[in-house]
Scaffold this active site. Sequence first.
Site, PDB file in Angstrom:
ATOM      1  N   ASP A  96       0.850  -1.189   0.000  1.00  0.00           N
ATOM      2  CA  ASP A  96       0.000   0.000   0.000  1.00  0.00           C
ATOM      3  C   ASP A  96       0.886   1.239   0.000  1.00  0.00           C
ATOM      4  O   ASP A  96       2.060   1.165   0.347  1.00  0.00           O
ATOM      5  CB  ASP A  96      -0.911   0.000   1.244  1.00  0.00           C
ATOM      6  CG  ASP A  96      -1.823   1.220   1.272  1.00  0.00           C
ATOM      7  OD1 ASP A  96      -2.556   1.427   0.290  1.00  0.00           O
ATOM      8  OD2 ASP A  96      -1.791   1.989   2.258  1.00  0.00           O
ATOM      9  N   SER A  97       0.284   2.365  -0.343  1.00  0.00           N
ATOM     10  CA  SER A  97       1.018   3.625  -0.313  1.00  0.00           C
ATOM     11  C   SER A  97       1.366   4.044   1.120  1.00  0.00           C
ATOM     12  O   SER A  97       2.172   4.946   1.307  1.00  0.00           O
ATOM     13  CB  SER A  97       0.190   4.726  -0.985  1.00  0.00           C
ATOM     14  OG  SER A  97      -1.070   4.836  -0.345  1.00  0.00           O
ATOM     15  N   TYR A 105      -0.231   8.568  -2.784  1.00  0.00           N
ATOM     16  CA  TYR A 105      -0.148   8.242  -4.206  1.00  0.00           C
ATOM     17  C   TYR A 105      -1.288   8.923  -4.994  1.00  0.00           C
ATOM     18  O   TYR A 105      -1.167   9.133  -6.198  1.00  0.00           O
ATOM     19  CB  TYR A 105      -0.272   6.721  -4.417  1.00  0.00           C
ATOM     20  CG  TYR A 105       0.972   5.911  -4.106  1.00  0.00           C
ATOM     21  CD1 TYR A 105       2.081   6.463  -3.463  1.00  0.00           C
ATOM     22  CD2 TYR A 105       1.023   4.558  -4.479  1.00  0.00           C
ATOM     23  CE1 TYR A 105       3.205   5.685  -3.194  1.00  0.00           C
ATOM     24  CE2 TYR A 105       2.152   3.778  -4.218  1.00  0.00           C
ATOM     25  CZ  TYR A 105       3.237   4.347  -3.572  1.00  0.00           C
ATOM     26  OH  TYR A 105       4.344   3.576  -3.314  1.00  0.00           O
ATOM     27  N   GLY A 106      -2.373   9.213  -4.305  1.00  0.00           N
ATOM     28  CA  GLY A 106      -3.585   9.726  -4.962  1.00  0.00           C
ATOM     29  C   GLY A 106      -3.382  10.851  -5.967  1.00  0.00           C
ATOM     30  O   GLY A 106      -3.945  10.813  -7.049  1.00  0.00           O
ATOM     31  N   CYS A 121      -3.853  -0.861  -2.259  1.00  0.00           N
ATOM     32  CA  CYS A 121      -4.095   0.546  -2.580  1.00  0.00           C
ATOM     33  C   CYS A 121      -4.900   0.665  -3.879  1.00  0.00           C
ATOM     34  O   CYS A 121      -4.507   0.108  -4.908  1.00  0.00           O
ATOM     35  CB  CYS A 121      -2.737   1.230  -2.730  1.00  0.00           C
ATOM     36  SG  CYS A 121      -2.802   2.943  -3.238  1.00  0.00           S
ATOM     37  N   ASN A 122      -6.001   1.389  -3.812  1.00  0.00           N
ATOM     38  CA  ASN A 122      -6.836   1.576  -5.008  1.00  0.00           C
ATOM     39  C   ASN A 122      -6.095   2.338  -6.099  1.00  0.00           C
ATOM     40  O   ASN A 122      -6.186   1.998  -7.277  1.00  0.00           O
ATOM     41  CB  ASN A 122      -8.114   2.339  -4.646  1.00  0.00           C
ATOM     42  CG  ASN A 122      -9.056   1.525  -3.787  1.00  0.00           C
ATOM     43  OD1 ASN A 122      -9.994   0.941  -4.286  1.00  0.00           O
ATOM     44  ND2 ASN A 122      -8.792   1.478  -2.492  1.00  0.00           N
ATOM     45  N   GLU A 150      -6.695  10.879   8.409  1.00  0.00           N
ATOM     46  CA  GLU A 150      -5.364  10.979   9.000  1.00  0.00           C
ATOM     47  C   GLU A 150      -5.291  12.062  10.071  1.00  0.00           C
ATOM     48  O   GLU A 150      -4.375  12.060  10.888  1.00  0.00           O
ATOM     49  CB  GLU A 150      -4.326  11.227   7.903  1.00  0.00           C
ATOM     50  CG  GLU A 150      -4.265  10.053   6.941  1.00  0.00           C
ATOM     51  CD  GLU A 150      -3.190  10.192   5.889  1.00  0.00           C
ATOM     52  OE1 GLU A 150      -2.467  11.201   5.884  1.00  0.00           O
ATOM     53  OE2 GLU A 150      -3.083   9.271   5.056  1.00  0.00           O
ATOM     54  N   CYS A 155     -11.166   3.716  -1.848  1.00  0.00           N
ATOM     55  CA  CYS A 155      -9.899   4.176  -1.265  1.00  0.00           C
ATOM     56  C   CYS A 155      -9.743   3.498   0.086  1.00  0.00           C
ATOM     57  O   CYS A 155     -10.721   3.359   0.837  1.00  0.00           O
ATOM     58  CB  CYS A 155      -9.915   5.699  -1.107  1.00  0.00           C
ATOM     59  SG  CYS A 155      -8.521   6.358  -0.166  1.00  0.00           S
ATOM     60  N   THR A 156      -8.524   3.076   0.381  1.00  0.00           N
ATOM     61  CA  THR A 156      -8.256   2.308   1.609  1.00  0.00           C
ATOM     62  C   THR A 156      -8.720   3.003   2.891  1.00  0.00           C
ATOM     63  O   THR A 156      -9.052   2.331   3.856  1.00  0.00           O
ATOM     64  CB  THR A 156      -6.741   2.072   1.748  1.00  0.00           C
ATOM     65  OG1 THR A 156      -6.066   3.339   1.591  1.00  0.00           O
ATOM     66  CG2 THR A 156      -6.244   1.095   0.711  1.00  0.00           C
ATOM     67  N   HIS A 157      -8.696   4.338   2.890  1.00  0.00           N
ATOM     68  CA  HIS A 157      -9.025   5.078   4.114  1.00  0.00           C
ATOM     69  C   HIS A 157     -10.528   5.170   4.392  1.00  0.00           C
ATOM     70  O   HIS A 157     -10.923   5.414   5.518  1.00  0.00           O
ATOM     71  CB  HIS A 157      -8.495   6.513   4.019  1.00  0.00           C
ATOM     72  CG  HIS A 157      -7.030   6.654   4.162  1.00  0.00           C
ATOM     73  ND1 HIS A 157      -6.133   5.917   3.419  1.00  0.00           N
ATOM     74  CD2 HIS A 157      -6.270   7.471   4.951  1.00  0.00           C
ATOM     75  CE1 HIS A 157      -4.902   6.275   3.754  1.00  0.00           C
ATOM     76  NE2 HIS A 157      -4.967   7.216   4.673  1.00  0.00           N
TER      77      HIS A 157
HETATM   78  N1  I24 Z   1      -4.872   7.177  10.027  1.00  0.00           N
HETATM   79  C1  I24 Z   1      -4.223   7.024   8.890  1.00  0.00           C
HETATM   80  N2  I24 Z   1      -3.051   7.620   8.600  1.00  0.00           N
HETATM   81  C2  I24 Z   1      -2.480   8.412   9.507  1.00  0.00           C
HETATM   82  C3  I24 Z   1      -4.307   7.972  10.933  1.00  0.00           C
HETATM   83  C4  I24 Z   1      -3.098   8.612  10.730  1.00  0.00           C
HETATM   84  N3  I24 Z   1      -2.792   9.342  11.828  1.00  0.00           N
HETATM   85  C5  I24 Z   1      -3.801   9.151  12.702  1.00  0.00           C
HETATM   86  N4  I24 Z   1      -4.722   8.324  12.164  1.00  0.00           N
HETATM   87  N5  I24 Z   1      -1.301   8.996   9.241  1.00  0.00           N
HETATM   88  O1  I24 Z   1      -4.735   6.206   7.946  1.00  0.00           O
HETATM   89  C6  I24 Z   1      -0.721   8.872   7.944  1.00  0.00           C
HETATM   90  C7  I24 Z   1       0.547   9.619   7.817  1.00  0.00           C
HETATM   91  N6  I24 Z   1       1.619   8.989   8.561  1.00  0.00           N
HETATM   92  C8  I24 Z   1       1.679   7.538   8.379  1.00  0.00           C
HETATM   93  C9  I24 Z   1       2.854   6.934   9.064  1.00  0.00           C
HETATM   94  O2  I24 Z   1       4.072   7.548   8.679  1.00  0.00           O
HETATM   95  C10 I24 Z   1       4.051   8.974   8.844  1.00  0.00           C
HETATM   96  C11 I24 Z   1       2.872   9.609   8.152  1.00  0.00           C
HETATM   97  C12 I24 Z   1      -5.870   5.429   8.223  1.00  0.00           C
HETATM   98  C13 I24 Z   1      -5.502   4.200   9.002  1.00  0.00           C
HETATM   99  C14 I24 Z   1      -6.234   3.032   8.497  1.00  0.00           C
HETATM  100  C15 I24 Z   1      -5.853   1.766   9.196  1.00  0.00           C
HETATM  101  C16 I24 Z   1      -5.993   7.910  12.771  1.00  0.00           C
HETATM  102  C17 I24 Z   1      -6.018   6.438  13.119  1.00  0.00           C
HETATM  103  C18 I24 Z   1      -5.179   5.878  14.077  1.00  0.00           C
HETATM  104  C19 I24 Z   1      -5.238   4.523  14.393  1.00  0.00           C
HETATM  105  C20 I24 Z   1      -6.152   3.699  13.725  1.00  0.00           C
HETATM  106  C21 I24 Z   1      -6.983   4.241  12.767  1.00  0.00           C
HETATM  107  C22 I24 Z   1      -6.901   5.604  12.470  1.00  0.00           C
HETATM  108  F1  I24 Z   1      -4.296   6.666  14.711  1.00  0.00           F
HETATM  109  F2  I24 Z   1      -7.679   6.139  11.548  1.00  0.00           F
HETATM  110  N1  DGL Z   2      -4.058   3.987  -0.421  1.00  0.00           N
HETATM  111  C1  DGL Z   2      -4.608   5.021  -1.270  1.00  0.00           C
HETATM  112  C2  DGL Z   2      -5.815   4.463  -2.053  1.00  0.00           C
HETATM  113  O1  DGL Z   2      -6.449   3.506  -1.679  1.00  0.00           O
HETATM  114  C3  DGL Z   2      -5.022   6.256  -0.501  1.00  0.00           C
HETATM  115  C4  DGL Z   2      -3.875   7.059   0.022  1.00  0.00           C
HETATM  116  C5  DGL Z   2      -2.990   7.671  -1.062  1.00  0.00           C
HETATM  117  O2  DGL Z   2      -3.422   8.622  -1.753  1.00  0.00           O
HETATM  118  O3  DGL Z   2      -1.887   7.188  -1.213  1.00  0.00           O
HETATM  119  O4  DGL Z   2      -6.118   4.985  -3.093  1.00  0.00           O
END
Ligand code: I24
Ligand code: DGL
Length: 269
Positions: free
Chosen positions: A9-10, A41-42, A72-73, A151, A183-185
Amino acid sequence: MNQPIGVIDSGVGGLTVAKEIMRQLPNENICYLGDTLRCPYGPRDPEQVRKFTMDMTQFLLTHNIKLLVIACNTATAAALHYIRDNVDIPVVGVIQPGARAAIKATKNSQVGVIGTEGTIKSDAYTNALSLLNHQVAVKSLACPKFAPLVESSEYKGSVAKKVVAQSLRPFKNSGIDTFVLGCTHYPLLQPIIENVLGPRVKVINPGLETASEVSMLLDYFTLRNVSDEPQQHRFFTTGSPKIFGGIASDWLGLPQMVVEFAKIGQERK
Ligand code: I24
Ligand code: DGL
């Protein structure tokens, strides 16, 4: 076959797919790689996403995976066929399974799809849905605000409700009865999305059907793990193992996760 299933995944979003694979296939070992350093990646060009996806694939191939899941989609849209053409193991993306689940669910052949800009621009969902049902009408929309929303950890609050309601306004009274989270999120926003779209719209998480497809392929290629060893997953990130580990252990409910650093791609940034 106790070789692991590779999941790429991205970043961390693909853990929504990995979690479902772990749930549906509790005897399997997973080797997950998230390219958090180069996430998202989006918004990127498909050529670049293709290269990044190949970088990730090559890394996991060195870890002896028996099957690859592109969770990743955006990467599936840009690179699935390219990866399939260049590796010797079965490769599964999330778009075909997502489309199949949507066609199975719809009663009026009117389907909504949301995803990143890359996924929506590629028309990969529309094409996959149309191949399964020539009569389908697809309304798709990029929702670039949604992944950052998840995020920001505000995905449960009132800000999220407002952003989702506003972004999904084009789907109000559009006639769709099925809606794909491309999208995965987005599964993290599913309760809010369902609330906004109302009870007559069935919301599809492609990760669920993807895990089922993996299960079918394990049988088809006789790759199922029959050893009695306990599950032993491995997690790699190109970014900070500490940050990745915090999110992953929370999401997967696995305390004391070991996350390993992965160096992939040759070029310097
Ligand atoms: N959820 C995602 N990405 C993040 C996040 C999050 N921060 C808090 N939560 N950060 O994706 C992405 C950027 N980071 C990634 C690591 O390296 C540095 C940059 C969704 C997660 C899907 C499993 C909120 C959060 C969490 C725990 C579980 C779920 C969730 F903290 F949404
Ligand atoms: N994992 C990407 C997707 O499912 C979302 C995050 C990104 O933009 O990289 O499209």
